[in-house]
Design a protein around this motif. Structure first.
Motif, PDB file in Angstrom:
ATOM      1  N   GLN A  82       0.838  -1.201   0.000  1.00  0.00           N
ATOM      2  CA  GLN A  82       0.000   0.000   0.000  1.00  0.00           C
ATOM      3  C   GLN A  82       0.876   1.255   0.000  1.00  0.00           C
ATOM      4  OE1 GLN A  82      -3.463  -0.155  -0.054  1.00  0.00           O
ATOM      5  NE2 GLN A  82      -3.500   2.061  -0.364  1.00  0.00           N
ATOM      6  N   ASP A  83       1.930   1.250   0.808  1.00  0.00           N
ATOM      7  CA  ASP A  83       2.836   2.403   0.856  1.00  0.00           C
ATOM      8  C   ASP A  83       3.525   2.628  -0.484  1.00  0.00           C
ATOM      9  OD1 ASP A  83       2.251   3.195   3.450  1.00  0.00           O
ATOM     10  OD2 ASP A  83       3.838   1.969   4.336  1.00  0.00           O
ATOM     11  N   LYS A  84       3.890   1.537  -1.171  1.00  0.00           N
ATOM     12  CA  LYS A  84       4.519   1.673  -2.496  1.00  0.00           C
ATOM     13  C   LYS A  84       3.542   2.301  -3.486  1.00  0.00           C
ATOM     14  CE  LYS A  84       7.933  -1.992  -2.177  1.00  0.00           C
ATOM     15  NZ  LYS A  84       8.326  -3.330  -2.612  1.00  0.00           N
ATOM     16  N   LEU A  85       2.278   1.867  -3.434  1.00  0.00           N
ATOM     17  CA  LEU A  85       1.263   2.479  -4.303  1.00  0.00           C
ATOM     18  C   LEU A  85       1.079   3.954  -3.966  1.00  0.00           C
ATOM     19  CD1 LEU A  85      -1.698  -0.065  -4.648  1.00  0.00           C
ATOM     20  CD2 LEU A  85      -0.144   0.723  -6.420  1.00  0.00           C
ATOM     21  N   TYR A  86       1.057   4.252  -2.666  1.00  0.00           N
ATOM     22  CA  TYR A  86       0.877   5.636  -2.231  1.00  0.00           C
ATOM     23  C   TYR A  86       2.029   6.518  -2.716  1.00  0.00           C
ATOM     24  CZ  TYR A  86       0.190   9.685   0.780  1.00  0.00           C
ATOM     25  OH  TYR A  86       0.004  10.959   1.239  1.00  0.00           O
ATOM     26  N   ASP A  87       3.219   5.957  -2.769  1.00  0.00           N
ATOM     27  CA  ASP A  87       4.395   6.720  -3.209  1.00  0.00           C
ATOM     28  C   ASP A  87       4.354   7.084  -4.690  1.00  0.00           C
ATOM     29  OD1 ASP A  87       5.450   6.736  -0.685  1.00  0.00           O
ATOM     30  OD2 ASP A  87       6.914   5.137  -1.044  1.00  0.00           O
ATOM     31  N   LYS A  88       3.605   6.309  -5.506  1.00  0.00           N
ATOM     32  CA  LYS A  88       3.536   6.604  -6.945  1.00  0.00           C
ATOM     33  C   LYS A  88       2.983   8.006  -7.162  1.00  0.00           C
ATOM     34  CE  LYS A  88       3.198   2.151  -9.162  1.00  0.00           C
ATOM     35  NZ  LYS A  88       2.413   1.261 -10.007  1.00  0.00           N
ATOM     36  N   GLY A  89       3.704   8.770  -7.963  1.00  0.00           N
ATOM     37  CA  GLY A  89       3.292  10.136  -8.247  1.00  0.00           C
ATOM     38  C   GLY A  89       3.648  11.108  -7.139  1.00  0.00           C
ATOM     39  N   ARG A  90       4.227  10.587  -6.060  1.00  0.00           N
ATOM     40  CA  ARG A  90       4.673  11.445  -4.959  1.00  0.00           C
ATOM     41  C   ARG A  90       6.188  11.310  -4.802  1.00  0.00           C
ATOM     42  NH1 ARG A  90      -0.295   9.229  -3.267  1.00  0.00           N
ATOM     43  NH2 ARG A  90      -1.871  10.847  -2.805  1.00  0.00           N
ATOM     44  N   ARG A  91       6.628  10.178  -4.354  1.00  0.00           N
ATOM     45  CA  ARG A  91       8.071   9.954  -4.156  1.00  0.00           C
ATOM     46  C   ARG A  91       8.710   9.154  -5.284  1.00  0.00           C
ATOM     47  NH1 ARG A  91       5.604   8.534   0.730  1.00  0.00           N
ATOM     48  NH2 ARG A  91       5.719  10.187   2.270  1.00  0.00           N
ATOM     49  N   LYS A  95       1.709   8.089 -12.015  1.00  0.00           N
ATOM     50  CA  LYS A  95       0.485   8.797 -11.638  1.00  0.00           C
ATOM     51  C   LYS A  95       0.108   8.443 -10.209  1.00  0.00           C
ATOM     52  CE  LYS A  95      -3.381   8.309 -13.900  1.00  0.00           C
ATOM     53  NZ  LYS A  95      -4.452   8.014 -14.862  1.00  0.00           N
ATOM     54  N   VAL A  96      -0.526   9.366  -9.517  1.00  0.00           N
ATOM     55  CA  VAL A  96      -1.079   9.061  -8.206  1.00  0.00           C
ATOM     56  C   VAL A  96      -2.219   8.061  -8.416  1.00  0.00           C
ATOM     57  CG1 VAL A  96      -2.401   9.987  -6.268  1.00  0.00           C
ATOM     58  CG2 VAL A  96      -0.465  11.273  -7.171  1.00  0.00           C
ATOM     59  N   VAL A  97      -2.146   6.927  -7.708  1.00  0.00           N
ATOM     60  CA  VAL A  97      -3.167   5.892  -7.873  1.00  0.00           C
ATOM     61  C   VAL A  97      -3.985   5.657  -6.608  1.00  0.00           C
ATOM     62  CG1 VAL A  97      -2.008   4.682  -9.753  1.00  0.00           C
ATOM     63  CG2 VAL A  97      -1.493   4.056  -7.402  1.00  0.00           C
ATOM     64  N   THR A  98      -3.535   6.182  -5.477  1.00  0.00           N
ATOM     65  CA  THR A  98      -4.300   6.039  -4.241  1.00  0.00           C
ATOM     66  C   THR A  98      -4.013   7.216  -3.315  1.00  0.00           C
ATOM     67  OG1 THR A  98      -4.820   4.595  -2.363  1.00  0.00           O
ATOM     68  CG2 THR A  98      -2.532   4.632  -3.074  1.00  0.00           C
ATOM     69  N   HIS A  99      -4.959   7.490  -2.457  1.00  0.00           N
ATOM     70  CA  HIS A  99      -4.790   8.542  -1.458  1.00  0.00           C
ATOM     71  C   HIS A  99      -4.617   7.937  -0.063  1.00  0.00           C
ATOM     72  CE1 HIS A  99      -5.672  11.559  -4.453  1.00  0.00           C
ATOM     73  NE2 HIS A  99      -6.745  10.875  -4.794  1.00  0.00           N
ATOM     74  N   LEU A 100      -4.440   6.615  -0.002  1.00  0.00           N
ATOM     75  CA  LEU A 100      -4.379   5.908   1.273  1.00  0.00           C
ATOM     76  C   LEU A 100      -3.012   5.280   1.491  1.00  0.00           C
ATOM     77  CD1 LEU A 100      -7.852   4.122   1.038  1.00  0.00           C
ATOM     78  CD2 LEU A 100      -7.317   6.282   2.191  1.00  0.00           C
ATOM     79  N   GLU A 101      -2.460   5.492   2.659  1.00  0.00           N
ATOM     80  CA  GLU A 101      -1.195   4.869   3.038  1.00  0.00           C
ATOM     81  C   GLU A 101      -1.461   3.516   3.678  1.00  0.00           C
ATOM     82  OE1 GLU A 101       1.981   7.624   4.481  1.00  0.00           O
ATOM     83  OE2 GLU A 101       0.283   8.973   4.789  1.00  0.00           O
TER      84      GLU A 101
END
Length: 198
Positions: A82-91, A95-101
């Motif tokens: 989940q954290d890896k998905l959250y990092d997409k488009g941020r770190r 593209k940003v794919v989720t707003h949840l850590e």
């Protein structure tokens, strides 16, 4: 070293607990709001909840009867995933794919899946307008209706952000409840409530 040993023991305990669920004959239906919970903050799931997994299989059968094939594109997701998905488009790029850590998604507790439509040629699509069975209705929305009849909450019904591929069963538990260690019990409702479409 102690932390690694603790994580290993936690994983082993979770694995044994999950295996024991597979041998229980009577699973409750998530749409039965009398489902109770237990508190077990020490154990995090490492797979789909058995009731959710069974309901997904029923959903696949029911949609296949309507000549709709669905593919589960995502189910249980660890906090790390989940954290890896959250990092997409941020770190990380993308593209940003989720707003949840990690720990903020029902996927992290084995209570959610994402689906897509699979065509006869094997292609996978996320087209909410597609009517492959030619009955004048969107296949996507037909799947969502079947899922809701089985007790799933559909992300397409959410206010604000619509998550059309998302299906979850929360058993009346909030994310805060799950973070506090509450887990749905799976032993008090008969098996028939899983396999019948209401």
């Amino acid at each position: 070293m102690k932390k690694l040993l603790k994580l290993l023991l936690l994983f082993l305990f979770a694995f044994v607990a999950y295996q024991s669920f597979l041998f229980i004959k009577g699973y409750p239906g998530p749409s039965d709001h009398q489902v109770e919970y237990e508190v077990n903050a020490e154990t995090l799931p490492n797979a789909l909840h058995p009731i959710v997994a069974k309901k997904v299989e029923v959903l696949k059968e029911k949609t296949a009867e309507k000549e709709i094939t669905i593919l589960i594109t995502d189910d249980y997701r660890s906090f790390e995933e989940q954290d890896k998905l959250y990092d997409k488009g941020r770190r990380t790029p993308g593209k940003v794919v989720t707003h949840l850590e990690g720990g903020e998604s029902y996927h992290n507790y084995g209570l959610a899946v994402d689906f897509a439509l699979q065509l006869e040629n094997g292609n996978v699509i996320w087209d909410t307008e597609y009517d492959g069975n030619g009955n004048g209705q969107s296949d996507w929305f037909e799947v969502a209706e079947f899922a809701k009849e089985l007790g799933f909450h559909w992300g397409g019904d959410w206010n604000g952000f619509k998550d059309y591929p998302h299906l979850q069963m929360d058993f009346g538990l909030t994310i805060n409840d799950l973070q506090e260690g509450k887990r749905p019990k799976i032993s008090q409702v008969k098996t028939e409530s899983i396999v019948k479409l209401p």
